[in-house]
Design a protein around this motif. Structure first.
Motif, PDB file in Angstrom:
ATOM      1  N   ILE B 267     -12.519  24.522  -5.729  1.00  8.11           N
ATOM      2  CA  ILE B 267     -11.636  23.420  -5.323  1.00  8.11           C
ATOM      3  C   ILE B 267     -12.163  22.095  -5.833  1.00  8.11           C
ATOM      4  O   ILE B 267     -11.756  21.017  -5.372  1.00  8.11           O
ATOM      5  N   ARG B 268     -13.066  22.147  -6.803  1.00  6.60           N
ATOM      6  CA  ARG B 268     -13.669  20.900  -7.286  1.00  6.60           C
ATOM      7  C   ARG B 268     -12.644  19.858  -7.752  1.00  6.60           C
ATOM      8  O   ARG B 268     -12.779  18.678  -7.424  1.00  6.60           O
ATOM      9  N   PRO B 269     -11.589  20.225  -8.479  1.00  3.46           N
ATOM     10  CA  PRO B 269     -10.611  19.203  -8.880  1.00  3.46           C
ATOM     11  C   PRO B 269      -9.977  18.524  -7.672  1.00  3.46           C
ATOM     12  O   PRO B 269      -9.779  17.309  -7.653  1.00  3.46           O
ATOM     13  N   THR B 270      -9.673  19.323  -6.638  1.00  2.60           N
ATOM     14  CA  THR B 270      -9.100  18.736  -5.430  1.00  2.60           C
ATOM     15  C   THR B 270     -10.112  17.811  -4.767  1.00  2.60           C
ATOM     16  O   THR B 270      -9.762  16.739  -4.264  1.00  2.60           O
ATOM     17  N   LEU B 271     -11.362  18.235  -4.795  1.00  2.00           N
ATOM     18  CA  LEU B 271     -12.422  17.407  -4.216  1.00  2.00           C
ATOM     19  C   LEU B 271     -12.449  16.042  -4.892  1.00  2.00           C
ATOM     20  O   LEU B 271     -12.515  15.002  -4.239  1.00  2.00           O
ATOM     21  N   PHE B 272     -12.353  16.072  -6.229  1.00  2.00           N
ATOM     22  CA  PHE B 272     -12.348  14.799  -6.965  1.00  2.00           C
ATOM     23  C   PHE B 272     -11.148  13.955  -6.558  1.00  2.00           C
ATOM     24  O   PHE B 272     -11.270  12.760  -6.300  1.00  2.00           O
ATOM     25  N   THR B 273      -9.995  14.600  -6.487  1.00  2.76           N
ATOM     26  CA  THR B 273      -8.790  13.868  -6.102  1.00  2.76           C
ATOM     27  C   THR B 273      -8.986  13.201  -4.754  1.00  2.76           C
ATOM     28  O   THR B 273      -8.664  12.022  -4.564  1.00  2.76           O
ATOM     29  N   ILE B 274      -9.527  13.964  -3.809  1.00  3.68           N
ATOM     30  CA  ILE B 274      -9.635  13.446  -2.449  1.00  3.68           C
ATOM     31  C   ILE B 274     -10.665  12.327  -2.367  1.00  3.68           C
ATOM     32  O   ILE B 274     -10.439  11.303  -1.720  1.00  3.68           O
ATOM     33  N   VAL B 275     -11.794  12.510  -3.065  1.00  2.05           N
ATOM     34  CA  VAL B 275     -12.801  11.438  -3.051  1.00  2.05           C
ATOM     35  C   VAL B 275     -12.221  10.180  -3.693  1.00  2.05           C
ATOM     36  O   VAL B 275     -12.392   9.065  -3.186  1.00  2.05           O
ATOM     37  N   THR B 276     -11.486  10.363  -4.794  1.00  4.99           N
ATOM     38  CA  THR B 276     -10.904   9.196  -5.471  1.00  4.99           C
ATOM     39  C   THR B 276      -9.870   8.505  -4.596  1.00  4.99           C
ATOM     40  O   THR B 276      -9.891   7.295  -4.421  1.00  4.99           O
ATOM     41  N   LEU B 277      -8.972   9.311  -4.022  1.00 11.68           N
ATOM     42  CA  LEU B 277      -7.964   8.720  -3.130  1.00 11.68           C
ATOM     43  C   LEU B 277      -8.638   8.013  -1.963  1.00 11.68           C
ATOM     44  O   LEU B 277      -8.240   6.928  -1.552  1.00 11.68           O
ATOM     45  N   GLY B 278      -9.700   8.629  -1.454  1.00 10.44           N
ATOM     46  CA  GLY B 278     -10.435   8.037  -0.341  1.00 10.44           C
ATOM     47  C   GLY B 278     -11.050   6.712  -0.740  1.00 10.44           C
ATOM     48  O   GLY B 278     -10.954   5.728  -0.015  1.00 10.44           O
ATOM     49  N   LEU B 279     -11.663   6.674  -1.927  1.00 13.77           N
ATOM     50  CA  LEU B 279     -12.309   5.438  -2.381  1.00 13.77           C
ATOM     51  C   LEU B 279     -11.281   4.321  -2.544  1.00 13.77           C
ATOM     52  O   LEU B 279     -11.500   3.191  -2.101  1.00 13.77           O
ATOM     53  N   ILE B 280     -10.164   4.667  -3.172  1.00 14.84           N
ATOM     54  CA  ILE B 280      -9.144   3.636  -3.399  1.00 14.84           C
ATOM     55  C   ILE B 280      -8.603   3.138  -2.070  1.00 14.84           C
ATOM     56  O   ILE B 280      -8.522   1.944  -1.812  1.00 14.84           O
ATOM     57  N   GLY B 281      -8.265   4.086  -1.195  1.00 14.15           N
ATOM     58  CA  GLY B 281      -7.688   3.708   0.092  1.00 14.15           C
ATOM     59  C   GLY B 281      -8.642   2.877   0.932  1.00 14.15           C
ATOM     60  O   GLY B 281      -8.244   1.893   1.544  1.00 14.15           O
ATOM     61  N   THR B 282      -9.915   3.272   0.951  1.00 14.61           N
ATOM     62  CA  THR B 282     -10.839   2.569   1.841  1.00 14.61           C
ATOM     63  C   THR B 282     -11.203   1.188   1.302  1.00 14.61           C
ATOM     64  O   THR B 282     -11.403   0.259   2.074  1.00 14.61           O
ATOM     65  N   TRP B 283     -11.264   1.042  -0.022  1.00 14.01           N
ATOM     66  CA  TRP B 283     -11.559  -0.296  -0.545  1.00 14.01           C
ATOM     67  C   TRP B 283     -10.394  -1.250  -0.347  1.00 14.01           C
ATOM     68  O   TRP B 283     -10.540  -2.457  -0.454  1.00 14.01           O
ATOM     69  N   GLN B 284      -9.214  -0.692  -0.101  1.00 14.57           N
ATOM     70  CA  GLN B 284      -8.043  -1.560   0.041  1.00 14.57           C
ATOM     71  C   GLN B 284      -7.637  -1.765   1.484  1.00 14.57           C
ATOM     72  O   GLN B 284      -6.542  -2.243   1.751  1.00 14.57           O
ATOM     73  N   ILE B 285      -8.470  -1.424   2.431  1.00 17.15           N
ATOM     74  CA  ILE B 285      -8.061  -1.500   3.843  1.00 17.15           C
ATOM     75  C   ILE B 285      -7.549  -2.889   4.160  1.00 17.15           C
ATOM     76  O   ILE B 285      -8.198  -3.898   3.900  1.00 17.15           O
ATOM     77  N   PHE B 286      -6.325  -2.935   4.680  1.00 20.13           N
ATOM     78  CA  PHE B 286      -5.709  -4.228   4.988  1.00 20.13           C
ATOM     79  C   PHE B 286      -4.954  -4.203   6.319  1.00 20.13           C
ATOM     80  O   PHE B 286      -5.241  -4.991   7.214  1.00 20.13           O
ATOM     81  N   ASP B 287      -3.987  -3.302   6.462  1.00 23.51           N
ATOM     82  CA  ASP B 287      -3.077  -3.392   7.618  1.00 23.51           C
ATOM     83  C   ASP B 287      -3.800  -3.267   8.958  1.00 23.51           C
ATOM     84  O   ASP B 287      -3.461  -3.962   9.903  1.00 23.51           O
ATOM     85  N   GLN B 288      -4.809  -2.389   8.995  1.00 29.01           N
ATOM     86  CA  GLN B 288      -5.537  -2.234  10.259  1.00 29.01           C
ATOM     87  C   GLN B 288      -6.207  -3.553  10.655  1.00 29.01           C
ATOM     88  O   GLN B 288      -6.204  -3.945  11.819  1.00 29.01           O
ATOM     89  N   ILE B 289      -6.774  -4.243   9.651  1.00 29.66           N
ATOM     90  CA  ILE B 289      -7.466  -5.494   9.920  1.00 29.66           C
ATOM     91  C   ILE B 289      -6.451  -6.575  10.312  1.00 29.66           C
ATOM     92  O   ILE B 289      -6.654  -7.325  11.259  1.00 29.66           O
ATOM     93  N   TYR B 290      -5.341  -6.602   9.579  1.00 26.80           N
ATOM     94  CA  TYR B 290      -4.307  -7.612   9.821  1.00 26.80           C
ATOM     95  C   TYR B 290      -3.752  -7.476  11.237  1.00 26.80           C
ATOM     96  O   TYR B 290      -3.566  -8.460  11.940  1.00 26.80           O
ATOM     97  N   VAL B 291      -3.511  -6.239  11.637  1.00 29.34           N
ATOM     98  CA  VAL B 291      -2.948  -6.016  12.965  1.00 29.34           C
ATOM     99  C   VAL B 291      -4.026  -6.121  14.042  1.00 29.34           C
ATOM    100  O   VAL B 291      -3.809  -6.683  15.109  1.00 29.34           O
TER     101      VAL B 291
END
Lengths: 412, 376
Positions: B267-291
C-alpha cells in the motif's frame, strides 16, 4: 490530400477561431466592465450589528429617511465587517456608508478608502473628543454615532455579603485592592476582566501613562507609569483577588460576572443589555473607576459612520449620515441597545432617561480613545495576545515588545 | 491497431489536423482554469511584490512595485510581521509534525481492523467516517464545548481525580510544561536559549512545543481526518490479492510480519498519497482557527494561513498577506518532496537478484513492484 478533408479542417479552424475570439471577448468584457457611472438610486449601509435590537433600530431609522427622501436604503448586516469592507474597497464597489471603529479609521483613510466628512451638516454637534478620534491628517473621516465608556461594575449581593457599603466604592487603587480582597470569598474572585488593552489600559491612564507621547510621535508604552500600572494589576492577580477571564475560562468579563465567578468587573455600558438578557437575577451597579496615582482615567469605544471614497452618491449618503446621527435617532439607539449618543446636546436627555448608568456618562469627561494611527489595530491585537500571558510574564517584557511595535508603525 | 499504424505511416500528417479540434475541446477548461486559477495566482504574485493597500484593483494606479520588501518584512526585518510569522510557523510546524504521523497511523490501524470480517463492520466503517463528512466548523464548535474549562473533558478528568487544564485558554507549550516538571523553569529560561532569536522568536520559544490550546486542534485533526484516510487505506487493502497473504501464511509468517512485509509495501503508493494529503491539509489549517480561537491564547494557535488572512483583511497589509501565502506554498512543496523521497520504494534491487533462488528479499521486491504499479 483530398480537398474534402482540407475544407473540413478549415471549417474546424474557423470555428476554433470564432470560439476563441468570442470567449476572449466575453472574458475581457467581464474583467474590464467599468462600474456603471449613473447615479445610484439606492444607498447601501453595511453594519456590524450587536444583535437583532440594533439591526431593527438601524433599519427603522433608514426606512424613515427613505420615506422622507424617496431614496432607497439597503441595510446589510455584516458577519465579518472588516473582511466585507476590505472586499468592497478592493472591488471598487464598496457599501456607500458603513460602521467604522476608531481603531481602523486611520488605516482605511491612509489607503484612500474613505471620503472626508468635514462638510457634514451637523459636524459641530459632536463631542470634540469623538471628532478627534476620527480625525486623520486634519480631516474627519467618520461621523461619530455613539460611544461607550468603561466603568467598574459591582455585584450588589456580593458587596453586601462582604459587609461593604456604598461608602466603600473604591476611590483609589489601594481601596480597589482592599475591596477585591474582601470580595474574594465563597469561591468568588474579587475582580475579573478581559486580558486586553481595552480593559487593563484604564490602569495605564490612571497611572499617568498612555500609548503615545502628547505629540503622537513617540511610543510610550513602556513608560514607568505604565509599568507601575501593570505591576499593580499583577500584584492583584498574584494575591488571588483578581483573575483574567482566560484564567476563569469565560469569554468576557460580563460572563464571569454574570456567572458569579467574580464580584467586580471592568465593562462598558453594553453590560446592561447582557445582564438583562442572560443574568436577570444578578443585581449590579456601575460606579466610576478608581483614581490612580495620576488621577482618573478610563477608555472608550467609539462607533461612527464612514463614507466610501468610491461611493457613487456621496451627497445623498452624507445626508443619510446626518439623519442617522441626530438626536432623535441616537436616543432611539440608546434605548434599543444601550449606547451613549455622540451628540453633545443629548447628554442631558440621556442622563435623565438613564440615571442608573450615570457612572458611564460621568466617565466620558476624562475617557480616552485609541489614537488614530494607521495599523494601530494590529499592534493592539498583539498587545491583547501578549496580555493573555500576563499572569506568567514580566509586564516589562510585554510593554517593551509593544512599545517597539508601536514605534515602528509611528515611523511609517 | 496494426491497420492504423500502417495508415499513419502512409499518411503522416493525418492526426496533426486533429490538433485544432483537440484545442477546441480543451478550450473551456483552459478558459475556466485561466480565469479562476492562473489569473488569480498571477495577481497574487504581483500583490506580494507590491504595496497595494486594498483600494481598487491591484493592477490599478494604487499599487506600486516594492520588490522583495514584503518578503523582507517577514523574513529579515525585525518587527511584528516577522515575529508573528515566526510564531505562526512554529505553531504550525508542531501541528504538522504531530498530526501527520498520528493520523496516518490511526487511519491505517482503523482500516486494518475494519478490513477484517468482524461483526457490525458496516457500522464501524460509517462511524469512523462520520467526523470526516461533518463540517469542520460544526466540529470545531463541538470541540470548543467539549474542551471548555468546565466542559465534558474536564468533568471526566475530575472523576479520575485529575484537574484538567483550561485547554483553549492555556498558552503554555507542551514541551515547556514537561521541562518544567524537571525543574527547567519557564520563569527563568536558560539564557543561552532565551537570548538567541530566529524569525523574531527566541530559541526557547521555538522549543515550546504545541501549546495546550494547539493540542486540542491536534486531537481534532486526528479525529476528523482519520476517517477519510481510513477509506483510502481500506481501498488499498482490498486491492491486495488474498493469495499473497495465504502464501505468506503457508510460509509460517506471523500477523506482524505479514503486515510489515506484505501489507505496508503493497500500500506504499496510498501511504504516499495520504502523507502528502496530510501535509498539505495540515499546513493550510485555517477554518478551525478562524472559528475557534483566532490565534489566541498568546498567538499560540496562530498559523500562516490565518495570519495571511489577518494581515490582508484586517491589517490592510495585502502584500505581506500574499507573501505569506507564497512562502507557505514553498514550505508545502518542500515537505511534499521530502515525503516523496521518504516513501519511495526502497528495495529496488538489481534485476538479477530477483532470480536468486533462496532469499526472501527477491520475492519481496517482486511483490512491491507489482504494488507500485510498474516502472516509474
Amino acid at each position: 490530400m483530398h480537398p474534402h478533408r482540407i475544407s473540413r479542417t478549415a471549417r474546424w479552424r474557423l470555428a476554433l477561431a470564432a470560439v476563441t475570439v468570442g470567449t476572449l471577448a466575453v472574458t475581457a468584457g467581464v474583467a474590464l466592465a467599468s462600474p456603471a457611472s449613473t447615479k445610484a438610486t439606492t444607498i447601501t449601509a453595511l453594519i456590524g450589528s450587536s444583535g437583532p435590537a440594533e439591526t431593527y433600530a438601524v433599519k427603522n431609522a433608514a426606512n424613515a429617511w427613505s420615506k422622507q427622501t424617496g431614496i432607497g436604503v439597503n441595510v446589510v448586516v455584516a458577519s465579518d465587517l472588516g473582511q466585507q469592507l476590505a472586499q468592497g474597497f478592493a472591488s471598487g464597489n464598496p457599501p456607500d456608508i458603513f460602521y467604522l471603529g476608531n481603531d481602523q479609521v486611520a488605516t482605511y483613510a491612509k489607503a484612500g478608502d474613505l471620503a472626508p466628512l468635514d462638510n457634514l451638516k451637523n459636524v459641530k454637534s459632536f463631542y470634540p473628543s469623538l471628532r478627534a478620534a476620527y480625525t486623520y491628517k486634519g480631516h474627519l473621516y467618520a461621523a461619530p454615532k455613539d460611544f461607550s465608556t468603561l466603568a467598574l461594575v459591582v455585584n450588589t449581593a456580593s458587596w453586601k455579603g462582604a459587609r461593604l457599603t456604598a461608602k466603600d466604592y473604591p476611590k483609589t487603587w489601594k481601596q480597589l485592592a482592599s475591596v477585591a480582597k474582601k470580595l474574594t470569598r465563597n469561591g468568588q474572585v474579587g475582580l475579573c476582566t478581559n486580558p486586553e488593552f481595552h480593559r487593563l489600559g484604564v490602569f495605564m491612564l490612571q497611572s499617568g501613562g498612555w500609548l503615545v507621547s502628547k505629540d503622537g510621535k513617540t511610543a510610550t508604552v513602556n513608560s514607568k507609569a505604565n509599568v507601575a500600572a501593570f505591576n499593580f494589576v499583577k500584584s492583584m492577580i498574584k494575591n488571588g483577588s483578581m483573575k483574567l477571564t482566560n484564567q476563569l475560562g469565560v469569554g468576557w468579563g460580563g460572563e464571569g460576572f454574570g456567572k458569579k465567578m467574580c464580584a467586580m468587573t471592568i465593562e462598558g455600558n453594553w453590560i446592561a443589555g447582557a445582564m438583562k438578557a442572560d443574568y436577570p437575577t444578578v443585581g449590579w451597579k456601575a460606579v466610576e473607576l478608581p483614581t490612580g496615582p495620576a488621577g482618573k482615567g478610563t477608555l472608550q469605544y467609539d462607533g461612527g459612520w464612514g463614507l466610501a471614497q468610491a461611493s457613487k452618491n456621496k451627497p445623498d449618503a452624507m445626508a443619510l449620515i446626518t439623519y442617522l446621527t441626530q438626536t432623535k435617532v441616537e436616543m432611539g439607539n440608546a434605548k434599543a441597545f444601550g449606547v451613549m449618543p455622540s451628540v453633545k446636546a443629548d447628554r442631558k436627555i440621556w442622563s435623565k432617561t438613564y440615571p442608573q448608568y450615570a457612572a458611564f456618562l460621568a466617565s466620558a469627561d476624562y475617557s480616552k480613545s485609541i489614537p488614530p494611527v494607521p495599523n494601530i489595530a494590529t499592534v493592539l491585537g498583539d498587545f491583547n495576545q501578549q496580555l493573555q500571558g500576563l499572569p506568567n510574564t514580566d509586564p516589562k517584557t510585554i510593554l517593551n515588545r509593544i512599545n517597539s511595535e508601536l514605534q515602528s508603525i509611528l515611523n511609517q | 491497431m496494426l491497420k492504423s499504424v500502417t495508415r499513419r505511416l502512409r499518411e503522416p500528417g493525418i492526426r496533426g489536423h486533429e490538433a485544432g479540434a483537440g484545442w477546441l475541446f480543451l478550450l473551456p477548461v483552459i478558459v475556466i482554469l485561466g480565469l479562476f486559477l492562473v489569473l488569480p495566482i498571477a495577481m497574487a504574485v504581483w500583490v506580494s511584490f507590491s504595496d497595494w493597500t486594498g483600494n481598487g484593483s491591484p493592477l490599478g494606479a494604487n499599487a506600486h512595485w516594492v520588490g522583495l520588501e514584503n518578503y523582507r518584512h517577514l523574513l529579515t526585518t525585525p518587527g511584528l510581521d516577522q515575529n508573528n510569522f515566526g510564531t505562526a510557523l512554529r505553531n504550525n510546524f508542531y501541528y504538522v509534525i504531530l498530526v501527520v504521523p498520528v493520523q496516518t497511523a490511526v487511519s491505517l490501524f482503523l482500516a486494518v481492523i475494519v478490513n477484517r470480517r468482524v461483526k457490525f463492520v458496516g457500522f464501524f466503517r460509517t462511524a469512523f467516517y462520520f467526523p470526516s463528512v461533518t463540517s469542520s466548523v460544526a466540529i470545531t464548535i463541538l470541540f470548543l464545548f467539549l474542551f471548555s474549562p468546565s466542559g465534558v473533558i474536564n468533568k471526566l478528568l475530575s472523576y479520575l481525580g485529575a484537574t484538567g487544564p483550561s485547554w483553549l485558554y492555556d498558552p503554555r507549550g507542551l514541551f515547556h510544561v514537561i521541562l518544567g516538571q524537571f525543574g527547567v523553569g519557564s520563569s527563568t529560561p536558560p539564557s543561552s536559549l532565551a537570548n538567541g532569536f530566529f524569525l523574531g522568536v527566541s530559541y526557547w520559544d521555538w522549543l515550546a512545543g504545541p501549546s495546550i490550546a494547539m493540542c486540542v486542534f491536534i486531537l481534532m485533526a486526528v479525529f476528523t481526518t482519520s476517517g477519510t484516510f481510513m477509506l483510502l487505506f481500506l481501498a488499498a487493502l482490498q486491492n491486495i490479492d488474498e493469495s499473497v497473504n495465504e502464501a505468506a501464511e503457508l510460509d509460517g509468517a506471523t500477523e506482524w510480519r505479514k503486515f510489515k512485509h506484505i501489507t505496508v509495501p503493497m500500500i506504499r503508493p496510498t501511504l504516499f498519497t495520504i502523507v502528502t494529503l496530510g501535509l498539505i491539509g495540515t499546513w493550510q489549517i485555517f477554518d478551525q482557527i478562524y472559528v475557534g480561537t483566532k490565534g489566541s491564547p498568546s498567538n499560540t494557535t496562530l498559523t500562516p494561513a490565518f495570519l495571511s488572512f489577518n494581515a490582508s483583511f484586517n491589517s490592510n497589509e495585502w502584500g505581506v498577506g500574499a507573501a505569506i501565502a507564497f512562502i507557505l506554498f514553498a514550505i508545502i512543496v518542500f515537505f511534499t518532496v521530502v515525503a516523496r523521497l521518504a516513501t519511495r520504494n526502497p528495495d529496488r534491487v538489481p534485476r538479477r537478484r530477483r532470480f536468486l533462488p533462496t532469499t526472501t528479499g527477491g520475492v519481496q521486491a517482486g511483490q512491491s513492484r507489482v504494488a507500485t504499479g510498474g516502472p516509474r
